[in-house]
Scaffold this active site. Structure first.
Site, PDB file in Angstrom:
ATOM      1  CB  CYS A   2      -6.416 112.231 -66.724  1.00 32.18           C
ATOM      2  SG  CYS A   2      -7.276 110.688 -67.009  1.00 32.18           S
ATOM      3  NE  ARG A  27      -2.872 114.550 -62.497  1.00 37.18           N
ATOM      4  CZ  ARG A  27      -3.174 114.501 -61.212  1.00 37.18           C
ATOM      5  NH1 ARG A  27      -2.321 114.940 -60.322  1.00 37.18           N
ATOM      6  NH2 ARG A  27      -4.328 114.039 -60.805  1.00 37.18           N
ATOM      7  CG  ASN A  98      -8.071 113.618 -63.053  1.00 40.49           C
ATOM      8  OD1 ASN A  98      -8.077 112.395 -63.154  1.00 40.49           O
ATOM      9  ND2 ASN A  98      -7.444 114.255 -62.079  1.00 40.49           N
ATOM     10  CD  GLU A 488      10.587 102.282 -51.516  1.00 36.28           C
ATOM     11  OE1 GLU A 488       9.402 101.964 -51.487  1.00 36.28           O
ATOM     12  OE2 GLU A 488      11.036 103.149 -52.299  1.00 36.28           O
ATOM     13  CE  LYS A 492      10.098 102.717 -55.721  1.00 40.82           C
ATOM     14  NZ  LYS A 492       9.608 103.703 -54.762  1.00 40.82           N
ATOM     15  CG  HIS A 511       7.406  80.795 -40.286  1.00 38.57           C
ATOM     16  ND1 HIS A 511       7.152  79.828 -39.359  1.00 38.57           N
ATOM     17  CD2 HIS A 511       8.137  81.752 -39.649  1.00 38.57           C
ATOM     18  CE1 HIS A 511       7.669  80.179 -38.192  1.00 38.57           C
ATOM     19  NE2 HIS A 511       8.286  81.351 -38.343  1.00 38.57           N
TER      20      HIS A 511
END
Ligand code: M6R
Length: 615
Positions: A2, A27, A98, A488, A492, A511
């Site tokens: 938080c 946050r 927090n 990455e 995203k 595989h």
């Protein structure tokens, strides 16, 4: 996860609290609240949902107050409802938090037995009642002294992590805080003191900050800030100045922070290189890089710990660092690291990579490595962050504040810093000749302008997004350093657009994952002309033979690749060293434009938070 904010001074308006919370909204953003204390008492306003919901209630708050606190929440205990939003009140105590109080159940039972009534499902409300109870028990001194004593008693009883911001109606010109495990900074300006979860909330008001350490209580007044250890002795540390500016935290004309931050890749790389490479001598300035004090010459291996995008930057750097140093490099997910038997020793350098410098898993991993005797280095983007404090040395990435919850420019800066670390090691250990080292330095210098050119692909990728945004699943493949780039890209895409995506090392396709390929499956294939080019082309042929649709990312003017692909993105020509910096750009743009096309919340995707401070 938080965000907390607190103010004491001449007077702050509801807009002050809201704006500071806006800077912390990355946050957590599922509910929020503000408490303002005036001579007439305390007024608390809370709302479920984003800050825009709380904004509608600002008129219910006093026009100004000398003391106030605010909170933006990422729910851990209890749903994101108004009742569970902070602050929580118990008698004269108003508190926000927090972190996580792990023993809240036992404490709650004890407090219920004493007659306290709980109005929320949160762990935090326990702390409010407990503090009230302890405050009532104090018989010595004035209200402020009793609050200090009560707080010392409370922190002894709590297990878990916390950064508290606290008001007491009996001390209307004082703000209190306590910290263990969750981030907290305090700042000071003329006649005003502040607390916050991160410096971004306060840069508009002060540049003088002090990072509160674990086991510290803080008493803030308009005249100054006092810190004491949980044991009661006074602590004194100097404030430091941060260079971040308000403009760095604005959108600067871009539609989203994420788009602005993607366009800041070149700047992030250039700033991270700045001062660390000496072009005339073709060497690395290890003092500026922050690694001077580490025993670089006697190391026998590196272990890198990180999460999410930082983990992918670290995984990518392994290829480069091993090639220039010949040192073994292991890369671990920080969240898994602690479950392995530690084999580190004083010759192991354990590197924590983190944009926020606060990720709980990474923090715990680096702490356990340090306790086991390893040398430790933090590569972080936020100055003075908790992970930096936990390590022997700190190397700052210079990406500037990253506000979008999806990490973009920080990835480029981390990769740059990790490449510099590899070269610094190679230089100090003489693993490269002077001319080889100079060759790499000359290459690094070219990256910002080449990446700038790759950003020119944005418009064509936006058009491409129109053909991909309705897919429900995508695969990404790459070989060698392009495998972490593929990972990455898939992270995203899923976090922004909620489209299922998986990334595989191209050689792994046969595989198992190749069973997924049919005419409904699209595969993003990273196939620049590197050492693995021919092999990756064969994998693309295999996908094509099974009817899969190919979106190829290669280099400009690659007619062979373009002919194989259904869609093709060509990045500017560059050396193999630079390639991963380049191929990341179209993947960040691809995820961004698909999310925009789908209409998701690009800067604040659902269920996420920028700093993950829970394990
Ligand atoms: O602040 P950190 O670099 O330690 O954060 C690590 C991850 O939580 C972060 O990279 C996350 O995966 C992002 N949402 C990725 O875009």
């Amino acid at each position: 996860m938080c965000g907390v904010i607190g103010y004491v001074g001449r007077g702050a308006s509801p807009a002050f609290f809201l704006n500071a919370l806006r800077r912390l909204e990355y946050r957590g953003y599922d509910s929020a609240g503000i408490a303002m204390l005036t001579a007439d008492g305390v007024v608390i306003q809370r709302a479920e949902g984003k800050l825009s919901q709380l904004e509608r209630k600002l008129d219910n708050l006093p026009a100004t107050a000398k003391v106030g606190i605010g909170h933006t929440r990422w729910a851990t205990h209890g749903k994101p409802t108004e009742n569970n939003a902070h602050p929580h009140r118990s008698g004269p105590i108003v508190l926000l938090h927090n972190g996580i109080i792990e023993n809240y159940r036992q404490l709650k039972e004890m407090l219920v037995a004493k007659g306290y009534e709980f109005l929320s499902e949160t762990d935090t409300e326990v702390a409010a009642h407990l503090l009230h109870d302890e405050y009532k028990n104090q018989t010595q001194g004035n209200p402020e002294e009793r609050m200090r004593l009560a707080l010392r008693e409370v922190v002894k009883q709590l297990k878990g992590a916390f950064a508290f911001g606290i008001l007491c109606l009996d001390t209307p010109e004082v703000l209190y805080a306590a910290k263990l495990g969750s981030p907290l900074v305090v700042g000071q300006a003329e006649g005003e003191s502040f607390l916050a979860s991160g410096i971004t909330a306060l840069v508009e008001h002060t540049r003088q900050f002090l990072v509160v350490e674990d086991h510290e209580l803080v008493v803030l007044k308009s005249t100054g800030i006092e810190i004491e250890h949980f044991n009661g002795y006074a602590v004194s540390r100097p404030f430091s100045k941060v260079e971040w500016s308000v403009a760095m935290m604005e959108k600067g004309g871009y539609r989203h922070f994420m788009l602005k931050e993607i366009h800041e890749h070149p700047q992030a790389i250039a700033q991270t290189l700045n001062g660390r490479i000496q072009r005339d001598s073709g060497t690395i300035n290890i003092a500026d890089l922050g690694v001077e004090k580490l025993p670089l010459k006697s190391l026998s291996r590196l272990q890198i710990v990180a999460c999410g995008t930082s983990f992918y930057a670290a995984s990518l750097s392994k290829y480069f660092i091993e090639s220039v140093t010949h040192l073994p490099v292991e890369v671990d997910l920080a969240s898994e690291y602690r479950y392995r038997t530690s084999t580190v020793n004083a010759q192991t350098l354990v590197v924590a990579v983190s944009q926020s410098g606060e990720t709980a898993d990474t923090l715990q991993a680096i702490k356990s490595a340090r306790a086991a005797g390893a040398q430790t280095l933090a590569i972080v983007n936020v100055p003075g962050s908790t992970i930096a404090h936990a390590c022997h040395a700190e190397s700052l990435t210079k990406a500037g504040p990253e506000i979008g919850v999806a990490s973009t420019k920080a990835f480029a800066a981390q990769l740059t810093d990790l490449y510099l670390l590899g070269l610094a090691l190679a230089q100090e250990r003489q693993a490269l000749s002077a001319s080889e080292l100079r060759g790499y330095v000359d290459e690094l210098v070219k990256i910002p302008s080449l990446v700038e050119r790759a950003l020119g692909l944005s418009e064509s990728i936006e058009k491409l997004a129109n053909r991909y945004h309705q897919l429900s699943s995508l695969l990404f493949i790459g070989r060698g350093p392009q495998w972490p780039v593929a990972l990455e890209g898939s992270l995203k895409l899923k976090e922004l657009s909620y489209i299922h995506a998986e990334a595989y090392a191209a050689g792994e396709l046969k595989h198992g994952p190749i069973a997924l390929i049919d005419e409904n499956m699209s595969v993003v294939c990273l196939a620049p002309r590197d050492a693995y080019y021919e092999k990756t082309l064969s994998n693309i042929e295999e996908i094509k033979a099974r009817g899969g649709r190919i979106l190829a990312i290669g280099q400009e003017n690659d007619a062979q690749l373009a002919a194989l692909a259904d869609d093709y993105i060509g990045i500017p020509e560059c050396s193999e060293t630079i390639l991963p910096f380049m191929t990341t750009v179209p993947l960040h743009l691809f995820a961004y434009w698909i999310a925009v096309r789908k209409g998701t919340d690009v800067d604040q995707p659902r269920n996420l938070a920028k700093s993950v401070t829970v394990e």
